[in-house]
Design a protein around this motif. Sequence first.
Motif, PDB file in Angstrom:
ATOM      1  N   LEU A 278      19.268  55.750  -8.480  1.00 27.42           N
ATOM      2  CA  LEU A 278      19.597  57.174  -8.565  1.00 27.42           C
ATOM      3  C   LEU A 278      19.335  57.892  -7.244  1.00 27.42           C
ATOM      4  O   LEU A 278      20.093  58.788  -6.844  1.00 27.42           O
ATOM      5  CB  LEU A 278      18.791  57.827  -9.687  1.00 27.42           C
ATOM      6  CG  LEU A 278      19.279  57.532 -11.109  1.00 27.42           C
ATOM      7  CD1 LEU A 278      18.253  57.987 -12.138  1.00 27.42           C
ATOM      8  CD2 LEU A 278      20.632  58.194 -11.369  1.00 27.42           C
ATOM      9  N   ALA A 279      18.262  57.508  -6.549  1.00 28.15           N
ATOM     10  CA  ALA A 279      17.967  58.136  -5.266  1.00 28.15           C
ATOM     11  C   ALA A 279      19.044  57.824  -4.237  1.00 28.15           C
ATOM     12  O   ALA A 279      19.449  58.695  -3.452  1.00 28.15           O
ATOM     13  CB  ALA A 279      16.603  57.687  -4.762  1.00 28.15           C
ATOM     14  N   HIS A 280      19.517  56.578  -4.228  1.00 29.36           N
ATOM     15  CA  HIS A 280      20.623  56.234  -3.326  1.00 29.36           C
ATOM     16  C   HIS A 280      21.845  57.097  -3.635  1.00 29.36           C
ATOM     17  O   HIS A 280      22.534  57.584  -2.729  1.00 29.36           O
ATOM     18  CB  HIS A 280      20.998  54.758  -3.485  1.00 29.36           C
ATOM     19  CG  HIS A 280      20.007  53.815  -2.881  1.00 29.36           C
ATOM     20  ND1 HIS A 280      20.006  52.465  -3.173  1.00 29.36           N
ATOM     21  CD2 HIS A 280      19.009  54.006  -1.988  1.00 29.36           C
ATOM     22  CE1 HIS A 280      19.040  51.878  -2.493  1.00 29.36           C
ATOM     23  NE2 HIS A 280      18.420  52.791  -1.768  1.00 29.36           N
ATOM     24  N   ALA A 362      25.072  55.252  -9.281  1.00 29.00           N
ATOM     25  CA  ALA A 362      23.820  54.533  -9.527  1.00 29.00           C
ATOM     26  C   ALA A 362      24.059  53.254 -10.316  1.00 29.00           C
ATOM     27  O   ALA A 362      23.436  52.213 -10.046  1.00 29.00           O
ATOM     28  CB  ALA A 362      22.839  55.437 -10.270  1.00 29.00           C
ATOM     29  N   LEU A 363      24.949  53.301 -11.299  1.00 30.82           N
ATOM     30  CA  LEU A 363      25.238  52.106 -12.088  1.00 30.82           C
ATOM     31  C   LEU A 363      25.873  51.007 -11.252  1.00 30.82           C
ATOM     32  O   LEU A 363      25.687  49.809 -11.527  1.00 30.82           O
ATOM     33  CB  LEU A 363      26.161  52.468 -13.250  1.00 30.82           C
ATOM     34  CG  LEU A 363      25.525  53.230 -14.412  1.00 30.82           C
ATOM     35  CD1 LEU A 363      26.587  53.704 -15.388  1.00 30.82           C
ATOM     36  CD2 LEU A 363      24.492  52.363 -15.121  1.00 30.82           C
ATOM     37  N   SER A 368      19.995  48.757  -9.207  1.00 31.35           N
ATOM     38  CA  SER A 368      19.808  49.206 -10.589  1.00 31.35           C
ATOM     39  C   SER A 368      19.775  48.040 -11.567  1.00 31.35           C
ATOM     40  O   SER A 368      19.223  48.164 -12.671  1.00 31.35           O
ATOM     41  CB  SER A 368      20.916  50.188 -10.979  1.00 31.35           C
ATOM     42  OG  SER A 368      20.899  51.337 -10.160  1.00 31.35           O
ATOM     43  N   ARG A 369      20.350  46.916 -11.180  1.00 28.01           N
ATOM     44  CA  ARG A 369      20.394  45.767 -12.088  1.00 28.01           C
ATOM     45  C   ARG A 369      19.013  45.179 -12.349  1.00 28.01           C
ATOM     46  O   ARG A 369      18.811  44.457 -13.326  1.00 28.01           O
ATOM     47  CB  ARG A 369      21.309  44.683 -11.514  1.00 28.01           C
ATOM     48  CG  ARG A 369      22.745  45.141 -11.325  1.00 28.01           C
ATOM     49  CD  ARG A 369      23.560  44.107 -10.572  1.00 28.01           C
ATOM     50  NE  ARG A 369      24.809  44.686 -10.085  1.00 28.01           N
ATOM     51  CZ  ARG A 369      25.527  44.197  -9.093  1.00 28.01           C
ATOM     52  NH1 ARG A 369      25.127  43.095  -8.476  1.00 28.01           N
ATOM     53  NH2 ARG A 369      26.643  44.798  -8.715  1.00 28.01           N
ATOM     54  N   SER A 377      25.370  53.471 -20.869  1.00 29.77           N
ATOM     55  CA  SER A 377      26.581  54.125 -20.392  1.00 29.77           C
ATOM     56  C   SER A 377      26.205  55.135 -19.321  1.00 29.77           C
ATOM     57  O   SER A 377      25.029  55.495 -19.148  1.00 29.77           O
ATOM     58  CB  SER A 377      27.294  54.844 -21.545  1.00 29.77           C
ATOM     59  OG  SER A 377      26.494  55.923 -22.003  1.00 29.77           O
ATOM     60  N   ALA A 378      27.213  55.636 -18.623  1.00 35.57           N
ATOM     61  CA  ALA A 378      26.983  56.705 -17.653  1.00 35.57           C
ATOM     62  C   ALA A 378      26.452  57.953 -18.358  1.00 35.57           C
ATOM     63  O   ALA A 378      25.638  58.699 -17.786  1.00 35.57           O
ATOM     64  CB  ALA A 378      28.279  57.024 -16.904  1.00 35.57           C
TER      65      ALA A 378
END
Length: 388
Positions: A278-280, A362-363, A368-369, A377-378
Amino acid sequence: MTGPLTTSPCAGVAAGTAFLSGSGPVVDFGPGAVARIPDHLAAQGARRVLVVTDAGLRAAGVVDAVTAPVAAAGLAVEVYDAVRGNPSVEVVEQGAEHARALGLDAVLALGGGSSLDAAKGIALLAPSPGARADGSGATPATGLPVVAVPTTAGTGAETNGFGVLEDAATRQKVYCGDASVVPRVALLDPELTYGLPASATAATGVDALVHGLESLASRGRDPMSEAFAAEAVRRAWTWLPVAVADGSDPRARAEMLVAAHLAGQALTRSGLGLVHGLAHALSLHTGAIHGLALAAVLPEVVGWSLDADPAGWGRAAEAAGLPAASALPDALAGVVDATGTRVTVADLHAGPDLYEPLARTALADPVSRNAPRHPTSADELVSLLGRC
């Protein structure tokens, strides 16, 4: 191009579980260590050195202080100071072309994580004209040797051979690197961090702390990454507030530089998680400072994922001196308050209209993995962002 070394996803490490640990840099730590840079470069056979840094460090005289003994030792020095925060693929490719044109044979990475990340990309691409920073083009040959000299206690970028770059065309983070550009030497001189302002000390220190925390709950963790991460969290939890309050405290500066390095060793093995994902995304879409973007989502993301990995977050709580994992979210809110990094995503210019693009970015981010809890979901991330 390779990213961080990870093992198979696991909730914990049972006896007999296999894991692979790569080699890292030689570490030269201590006040005044910069005086030994010429010896380290000479040991790599360097004769013509590219210093990769930023214009701020050059204006502050830090670059001259570091390069003067290198030049005095008879090595040719060329400075490339075009690196900015969140370095781009274009800056890396231009730096590589510059190094190639001048026939330079080693890279001295000097600065914060942005400079170190860019330097590793430049070192990789310089010998390979057809290679690109986004991984397209020719397969890179062996990169130039790198000696890394961090001037912030944050990213731990001196521990590994990959850099996180921005691709403005695709609005994505790309990971550029290879084992051949793992720094041969990580030179950790706490005196280089003394002049760092409190705000930058706080933002980079939060990054180091989150590296340790996420490594302890990462799906890719192993016993070695856990050991590095726990010690990083223990040191950063104690000494980050001290370093922010008094930037001239030599113990706090030294402890934070070691904490950042240990956290870098951890994440290189384990990978990170959704706080970084999320920060990225926030940095890509709003230009937010990385450490502040982490702080904006940290307590909420950790609270949201506690039940997915009680053991991992329990280790993180133990390293922080907390009684249980359930105490982490409130304690982390206290840390960002104490360091002056308490911000919301709205403070970073991310309103509700941006939540869905942030969630999708982010996904798509590989970090994130490794998160212990994956969004279904988003929409689930949109809801989470609404609480940050």
